[in-house]
Design a protein around this motif. Structure first.
Motif, short mmCIF file in Angstrom:
data_model
loop_
_atom_site.label_atom_id
_atom_site.label_comp_id
_atom_site.label_asym_id
_atom_site.label_seq_id
_atom_site.Cartn_x
_atom_site.Cartn_y
_atom_site.Cartn_z
N TYR A 44 -2.47 0.48 -17.46
CA TYR A 44 -2.66 -0.15 -16.17
C TYR A 44 -1.42 -0.91 -15.70
N THR A 45 -0.71 -1.57 -16.63
CA THR A 45 0.46 -2.34 -16.22
C THR A 45 1.52 -1.43 -15.60
N ASP A 46 1.81 -0.32 -16.27
CA ASP A 46 2.80 0.62 -15.74
C ASP A 46 2.29 1.33 -14.50
N MET A 47 1.00 1.66 -14.47
CA MET A 47 0.43 2.34 -13.31
C MET A 47 0.48 1.46 -12.07
N LYS A 48 0.26 0.16 -12.24
CA LYS A 48 0.30 -0.74 -11.09
C LYS A 48 1.70 -0.83 -10.50
N MET A 49 2.72 -0.65 -11.33
CA MET A 49 4.09 -0.64 -10.81
C MET A 49 4.30 0.53 -9.86
N PHE A 50 3.63 1.65 -10.13
CA PHE A 50 3.75 2.83 -9.28
C PHE A 50 2.91 2.71 -8.01
N LEU A 51 2.09 1.68 -7.90
CA LEU A 51 1.36 1.45 -6.66
C LEU A 51 2.23 0.77 -5.61
N ILE A 52 3.32 0.14 -6.04
CA ILE A 52 4.16 -0.60 -5.11
C ILE A 52 4.82 0.30 -4.07
N PRO A 53 5.48 1.41 -4.46
CA PRO A 53 6.14 2.24 -3.44
C PRO A 53 5.20 2.78 -2.36
N PRO A 54 4.03 3.36 -2.69
CA PRO A 54 3.15 3.82 -1.61
C PRO A 54 2.69 2.71 -0.68
N VAL A 59 3.02 0.12 4.59
CA VAL A 59 3.21 -1.06 5.43
C VAL A 59 4.38 -0.84 6.39
N ALA A 60 5.50 -0.27 5.88
CA ALA A 60 6.66 -0.01 6.73
C ALA A 60 6.32 0.97 7.84
N ALA A 61 5.50 1.96 7.53
CA ALA A 61 5.11 2.94 8.55
C ALA A 61 4.16 2.33 9.58
N ILE A 62 3.22 1.52 9.12
CA ILE A 62 2.26 0.91 10.04
C ILE A 62 2.95 -0.05 11.02
N LEU A 63 4.05 -0.65 10.60
CA LEU A 63 4.75 -1.60 11.46
C LEU A 63 5.35 -0.95 12.70
N VAL A 64 5.68 0.35 12.63
CA VAL A 64 6.41 0.95 13.74
C VAL A 64 5.75 2.22 14.29
N ILE A 65 5.07 3.01 13.45
CA ILE A 65 4.52 4.28 13.93
C ILE A 65 3.48 4.10 15.02
N PRO A 66 2.49 3.19 14.89
CA PRO A 66 1.53 3.04 15.99
C PRO A 66 2.19 2.66 17.32
N LEU A 92 2.23 11.11 13.30
CA LEU A 92 0.80 11.02 13.02
C LEU A 92 0.47 11.64 11.67
N CYS A 93 1.05 12.81 11.37
CA CYS A 93 0.83 13.45 10.07
C CYS A 93 1.33 12.56 8.93
N ASP A 94 2.51 11.98 9.11
CA ASP A 94 3.07 11.14 8.05
C ASP A 94 2.23 9.89 7.83
N LEU A 95 1.77 9.28 8.91
CA LEU A 95 0.95 8.07 8.77
C LEU A 95 -0.37 8.39 8.06
N VAL A 308 6.68 9.95 -0.68
CA VAL A 308 6.26 9.01 0.37
C VAL A 308 7.44 8.37 1.08
N LEU A 309 8.61 8.36 0.43
CA LEU A 309 9.77 7.69 1.02
C LEU A 309 10.21 8.29 2.35
N PRO A 310 10.36 9.63 2.48
CA PRO A 310 10.80 10.17 3.78
C PRO A 310 9.82 9.91 4.91
N LYS A 311 8.55 9.78 4.59
CA LYS A 311 7.55 9.55 5.63
C LYS A 311 7.62 8.12 6.16
N ALA A 312 8.11 7.20 5.34
CA ALA A 312 8.33 5.84 5.82
C ALA A 312 9.66 5.69 6.54
#
Length: 347
Positions: A44-54, A59-66, A92-95, A308-312
């Motif tokens: 879980y500790t390592d898995m939670k680290m991989f939750l940060i990038p998505p 969040v970065a996409a929501i700030l500007v795409i809408p 829209l597809c990326d979001l 997920v990086l290119p979509k943001a």
């Protein structure tokens, strides 16, 4: 079962058949136990680290795409142009992809098991939105290609009405390919005695390498189709450069054409890199160069970071470069600021 959602159901039986025919794909008993243990109780500790990038990318996409989508679809003049309609569909597809994938990653990180058909639906939507974004990117390159090479006939070739039909075709095509894969695997797969149920995309990518011939064929066809689409996009950019290099727009390194060309290739690189990394990981894994646990960590990096990086980055590197969109956003924010600071007149 769908290899995107439940490819694990056939792994144990298929692996036993593979032992005699293909030693490079031998999933030995310790690896089977390791995979089952990972699915049941992941680190879980390592898995939670991989939750940060998505989460950060979402969040970065929501700030500007809408805001960009609002500008595109609220302005009659902007939504009459093909490039803006295609950009809006790509965003829209990326979001949607970021929302669905972040939801999937969070659920798996919390060790919450989805029902079978909910998992199938979630991963089907992931496949549709990812394919939709890729096909829309190809359509955007085609739009630029036609606008530069056929400027006098461009409006007649691709008017806004035809663009809307093209967008509908993109969504239909994005659903057809995953749907066909689902139907083929649903017919060919048989229930396993001890299925390892998981809805984690990185785990499923590793597990498909130990599936039967139908699973492997679908895996190879999916990767090949994505590579073909990206290769066509890259080919169009090369042709555009060769056709326009004599016009003088490339003389300055900081010209708008050069910067735009660099931005396009940056986005293209970010789309290519996860597929290239996936192919390299597959080759290393099936030839026993890396172990199962290493393959899982590489798959987690590919899915949770590279995909997920290119979509943001797309709305920042591409969407905000359009003058009409950026000026409209500035006007909206200026009016909002004025409305917030305007004095209240007392009677």
């Amino acid at each position: 079962m769908n290899f995107l959602a439940c490819a694990s159901a056939k792994i144990l039986n298929a692996t036993l058949r593979e032992i005699d025919s293909n030693r490079t794909l031998d999933l030995d008993e310790p690896s089977t136990y390791m995979l089952q243990e990972w699915i049941i109780s992941p680190p879980y500790t390592d898995m939670k680290m991989f939750l940060i990038p998505p989460v950060v990318c979402l969040v970065a996409a929501i700030l500007v795409i809408p805001s960009i989508l609002f500008v595109i679809f609220s302005s009659f003049s902007i939504r009459q142009e093909t490039r803006y309609l295609l950009l809006g569909n790509a965003l829209l597809c990326d979001l949607m992809y970021l929302i669905f994938y972040t939801l999937s990653a969070v659920l798996n990180g919390m060790n919450l098991t989805l029902p079978k058909y909910a998992c199938v639906l979630l991963l089907f939507l992931l496949a549709v939105t990812y394919c939709g974004g890729l096909l829309t990117a190809a359509a955007m390159v085609l739009d630029i290609f036609l606008a530069i090479l056929f400027p006098l006939r461009y409006v007649a070739i691709l008017p806004s009405s035809r663009t809307k039909k093209l967008i509908v075709l993109i969504w239909l095509s994005s659903g057809v390919f995953p749907g066909i894969i689902y139907l083929v695997l649903m017919v060919t797969q048989k229930p396993a005695l001890c299925p390892m149920n998981t809805c984690s995309v990185p785990i499923i990518l590793v597990m498909t390498l130990h599936g039967d011939d139908a699973v492997k064929l679908c895996y190879v066809l999916s990767v090949a189709a994505l590579f073909l689409c990206l290769a066509l996009i890259h080919g169009c950019y090369i042709i555009l450069y060769l056709k326009t290099r004599q016009s003088g727009i490339w003389e300055s390194v900081f010209s708008r054409a050069s910067v735009t060309f660099l931005m396009h290739h940056t986005i293209l690189f970010f789309y290519f890199s996860p597929l290239l990394a996936l192919v390299v990981e597959t080759l290393l894994y099936i030839n026993a160069v890396i172990e199962l646990q290493t393959g899982i960590w590489i798959s987690l990096t590919i899915c949770n970071v590279l995909m997920v990086l290119p979509k943001a980055l797309l709305p920042y590197l591409y969407g905000l470069r359009y003058r009409e969109i950026s000026s409209s956003l500035k006007f909206i924010f200026r009016m909002k600021r004025l409305s917030l600071v305007s004095p209240v007149v007392s009677p």
